[in-house]
Scaffold this motif. Structure first.
Motif, PDB file in Angstrom:
ATOM      1  N   ASP A  63      -9.238 -34.660  18.707  1.00 11.50           N
ATOM      2  CA  ASP A  63      -9.988 -35.850  18.673  1.00 11.50           C
ATOM      3  C   ASP A  63      -9.258 -36.976  17.688  1.00 11.50           C
ATOM      4  O   ASP A  63      -9.729 -38.179  17.614  1.00 11.50           O
ATOM      5  CB  ASP A  63     -11.259 -35.497  18.171  1.00 11.50           C
ATOM      6  CG  ASP A  63     -12.258 -34.893  18.972  1.00 11.50           C
ATOM      7  OD1 ASP A  63     -11.864 -34.952  20.175  1.00 11.50           O
ATOM      8  OD2 ASP A  63     -13.312 -34.246  18.668  1.00 11.50           O
ATOM      9  N   ILE A  64      -8.454 -36.446  16.962  1.00 12.67           N
ATOM     10  CA  ILE A  64      -7.587 -37.202  16.080  1.00 12.67           C
ATOM     11  C   ILE A  64      -6.433 -38.338  16.865  1.00 12.67           C
ATOM     12  O   ILE A  64      -6.488 -39.206  16.880  1.00 12.67           O
ATOM     13  CB  ILE A  64      -7.122 -36.778  15.014  1.00 12.67           C
ATOM     14  CG1 ILE A  64      -7.814 -36.342  13.929  1.00 12.67           C
ATOM     15  CG2 ILE A  64      -5.888 -37.525  14.477  1.00 12.67           C
ATOM     16  CD1 ILE A  64      -7.447 -35.404  12.616  1.00 12.67           C
ATOM     17  N   CYS A  65      -5.864 -37.249  17.780  1.00 14.05           N
ATOM     18  CA  CYS A  65      -4.670 -37.861  18.928  1.00 14.05           C
ATOM     19  C   CYS A  65      -5.252 -38.684  19.888  1.00 14.05           C
ATOM     20  O   CYS A  65      -4.584 -39.691  20.165  1.00 14.05           O
ATOM     21  CB  CYS A  65      -4.218 -36.788  19.308  1.00 14.05           C
ATOM     22  SG  CYS A  65      -3.394 -35.344  18.247  1.00 14.05           S
ATOM     23  N   LYS A  66      -6.325 -38.435  20.467  1.00  7.51           N
ATOM     24  CA  LYS A  66      -6.579 -38.911  21.826  1.00  7.51           C
ATOM     25  C   LYS A  66      -6.676 -40.639  21.620  1.00  7.51           C
ATOM     26  O   LYS A  66      -6.098 -41.070  22.708  1.00  7.51           O
ATOM     27  CB  LYS A  66      -7.802 -38.525  22.267  1.00  7.51           C
ATOM     28  CG  LYS A  66      -7.791 -36.995  22.700  1.00  7.51           C
ATOM     29  CD  LYS A  66      -8.910 -36.244  23.271  1.00  7.51           C
ATOM     30  CE  LYS A  66      -8.679 -34.922  23.632  1.00  7.51           C
ATOM     31  NZ  LYS A  66      -9.871 -34.192  24.090  1.00  7.51           N
ATOM     32  N   LYS A 111      -6.850 -29.731  15.804  1.00  7.70           N
ATOM     33  CA  LYS A 111      -5.485 -29.000  15.566  1.00  7.70           C
ATOM     34  C   LYS A 111      -5.552 -28.594  14.135  1.00  7.70           C
ATOM     35  O   LYS A 111      -5.991 -29.050  13.203  1.00  7.70           O
ATOM     36  CB  LYS A 111      -4.182 -29.845  15.740  1.00  7.70           C
ATOM     37  CG  LYS A 111      -4.028 -30.356  17.039  1.00  7.70           C
ATOM     38  CD  LYS A 111      -2.795 -31.037  17.000  1.00  7.70           C
ATOM     39  CE  LYS A 111      -2.481 -31.882  18.342  1.00  7.70           C
ATOM     40  NZ  LYS A 111      -1.179 -32.065  18.497  1.00  7.70           N
ATOM     41  N   PRO A 112      -5.182 -27.083  13.649  1.00  5.80           N
ATOM     42  CA  PRO A 112      -5.442 -26.452  12.634  1.00  5.80           C
ATOM     43  C   PRO A 112      -4.386 -27.233  11.620  1.00  5.80           C
ATOM     44  O   PRO A 112      -4.898 -27.529  10.329  1.00  5.80           O
ATOM     45  CB  PRO A 112      -4.872 -25.149  12.768  1.00  5.80           C
ATOM     46  CG  PRO A 112      -4.412 -25.025  13.993  1.00  5.80           C
ATOM     47  CD  PRO A 112      -4.849 -26.252  14.918  1.00  5.80           C
ATOM     48  N   HIS A 113      -3.227 -27.818  11.692  1.00  9.32           N
ATOM     49  CA  HIS A 113      -2.411 -28.406  10.967  1.00  9.32           C
ATOM     50  C   HIS A 113      -3.108 -29.652  10.509  1.00  9.32           C
ATOM     51  O   HIS A 113      -3.010 -30.377   9.299  1.00  9.32           O
ATOM     52  CB  HIS A 113      -1.072 -28.667  11.311  1.00  9.32           C
ATOM     53  CG  HIS A 113      -0.606 -30.135  12.219  1.00  9.32           C
ATOM     54  ND1 HIS A 113      -0.890 -30.086  13.577  1.00  9.32           N
ATOM     55  CD2 HIS A 113      -0.284 -31.054  11.658  1.00  9.32           C
ATOM     56  CE1 HIS A 113      -0.593 -31.341  13.861  1.00  9.32           C
ATOM     57  NE2 HIS A 113      -0.160 -31.939  12.692  1.00  9.32           N
ATOM     58  N   HIS A 114      -3.865 -30.479  11.401  1.00  8.15           N
ATOM     59  CA  HIS A 114      -4.645 -31.617  10.949  1.00  8.15           C
ATOM     60  C   HIS A 114      -5.672 -31.359   9.954  1.00  8.15           C
ATOM     61  O   HIS A 114      -5.857 -32.068   8.981  1.00  8.15           O
ATOM     62  CB  HIS A 114      -5.397 -32.040  12.077  1.00  8.15           C
ATOM     63  CG  HIS A 114      -4.412 -33.188  13.002  1.00  8.15           C
ATOM     64  ND1 HIS A 114      -4.607 -33.399  14.536  1.00  8.15           N
ATOM     65  CD2 HIS A 114      -3.055 -33.604  12.678  1.00  8.15           C
ATOM     66  CE1 HIS A 114      -3.752 -34.189  14.829  1.00  8.15           C
ATOM     67  NE2 HIS A 114      -2.779 -34.445  13.756  1.00  8.15           N
ATOM     68  N   PHE A 115      -6.229 -30.294  10.180  1.00 13.38           N
ATOM     69  CA  PHE A 115      -7.266 -29.693   9.211  1.00 13.38           C
ATOM     70  C   PHE A 115      -6.801 -29.389   7.890  1.00 13.38           C
ATOM     71  O   PHE A 115      -7.285 -30.099   6.852  1.00 13.38           O
ATOM     72  CB  PHE A 115      -8.150 -28.265   9.789  1.00 13.38           C
ATOM     73  CG  PHE A 115      -9.156 -27.877   8.792  1.00 13.38           C
ATOM     74  CD1 PHE A 115     -10.457 -28.406   8.646  1.00 13.38           C
ATOM     75  CD2 PHE A 115      -8.898 -27.066   7.924  1.00 13.38           C
ATOM     76  CE1 PHE A 115     -11.460 -28.080   7.923  1.00 13.38           C
ATOM     77  CE2 PHE A 115      -9.826 -26.694   6.939  1.00 13.38           C
ATOM     78  CZ  PHE A 115     -11.232 -26.976   6.914  1.00 13.38           C
ATOM     79  N   LYS A 128      -5.297 -31.437   2.201  1.00 13.26           N
ATOM     80  CA  LYS A 128      -4.347 -31.789   1.419  1.00 13.26           C
ATOM     81  C   LYS A 128      -4.454 -33.307   0.812  1.00 13.26           C
ATOM     82  O   LYS A 128      -4.381 -33.504  -0.261  1.00 13.26           O
ATOM     83  CB  LYS A 128      -3.067 -31.604   2.208  1.00 13.26           C
ATOM     84  CG  LYS A 128      -1.852 -32.164   1.371  1.00 13.26           C
ATOM     85  CD  LYS A 128      -0.612 -32.335   2.497  1.00 13.26           C
ATOM     86  CE  LYS A 128      -0.775 -33.554   3.036  1.00 13.26           C
ATOM     87  NZ  LYS A 128       0.243 -33.955   3.919  1.00 13.26           N
ATOM     88  N   LEU A 129      -4.685 -34.135   1.940  1.00 14.11           N
ATOM     89  CA  LEU A 129      -5.111 -35.649   1.311  1.00 14.11           C
ATOM     90  C   LEU A 129      -6.190 -35.824   0.392  1.00 14.11           C
ATOM     91  O   LEU A 129      -6.260 -36.403  -0.543  1.00 14.11           O
ATOM     92  CB  LEU A 129      -4.986 -36.585   2.326  1.00 14.11           C
ATOM     93  CG  LEU A 129      -3.668 -36.616   3.332  1.00 14.11           C
ATOM     94  CD1 LEU A 129      -4.008 -37.358   4.616  1.00 14.11           C
ATOM     95  CD2 LEU A 129      -2.716 -37.462   2.344  1.00 14.11           C
TER      96      LEU A 129
END
Length: 154
Positions: free
Chosen positions: A56-59, A5-9, A14-15
């Motif tokens: 792939d983060i969520c699954k 997801k682009p917000h995950h990117f 950011k982190l």
């Protein structure tokens, strides 16, 4: 290839800008944020495919039911589930940055698209307080600069 997801990117960058060099597992949720984040910050040629749905983060997350995030949300007015809010963020990002969900981007390419739109965070995170959005933007910009600098060294 990483489905993201682009917000995950943006969250990863950011982190990274906040000083995280090596991401570690979140045992409470069991998602793969740490795996994807480490791959992104350490492999700028990694291929990414954009989605507004489960990535792939969520699954592997224990709050993901195979179709969507079931995590409730009570901090953002007008949204009662994280899934709906995240889809709004990702739809805005995809539209504003003209990202193609059928194409693949390297980390370098997606970073460049984001850097060409330095105020994108202010146009996407509309529901958050301005000080939170400002901090998100500042750390994201730091992360972009840091990642870009590290990519030049390679």
């Amino acid at each position: 290839m990483i489905l993201i997801k682009p917000h995950h990117f943006i969250d990863i960058i950011k982190l990274y800008g906040a000083g995280i060099e090596q991401f570690v597992p979140d045992e409470a949720f069991g998602h793969d944020f740490y795996k994807v984040a480490n791959e992104i910050v350490h492999n700028p040629d990694c291929e990414l495919q954009i989605t507004i749905y489960g990535d792939d983060i969520c699954k592997p997350c224990n709050r993901y039911n195979g179709l969507e995030c079931t995590d409730p949300l009570d901090k953002i007015a007008g949204y009662d589930r994280k899934e709906i809010y995240n889809q709004a963020l990702d739809s805005r990002l995809t539209e504003l940055l003209q990202l193609d969900t059928k194409s693949r981007y390297t980390v370098r390419e997606l970073l460049q698209v984001m850097q060409e739109n330095p105020k994108i965070i202010f146009r996407v995170w509309l529901e958050e307080d301005s000080d939170v959005t400002e901090k998100r933007n500042t750390l994201f910009q730091k992360g972009c600069e840091k990642l870009h600098k590290n990519m030049r060294k390679e």
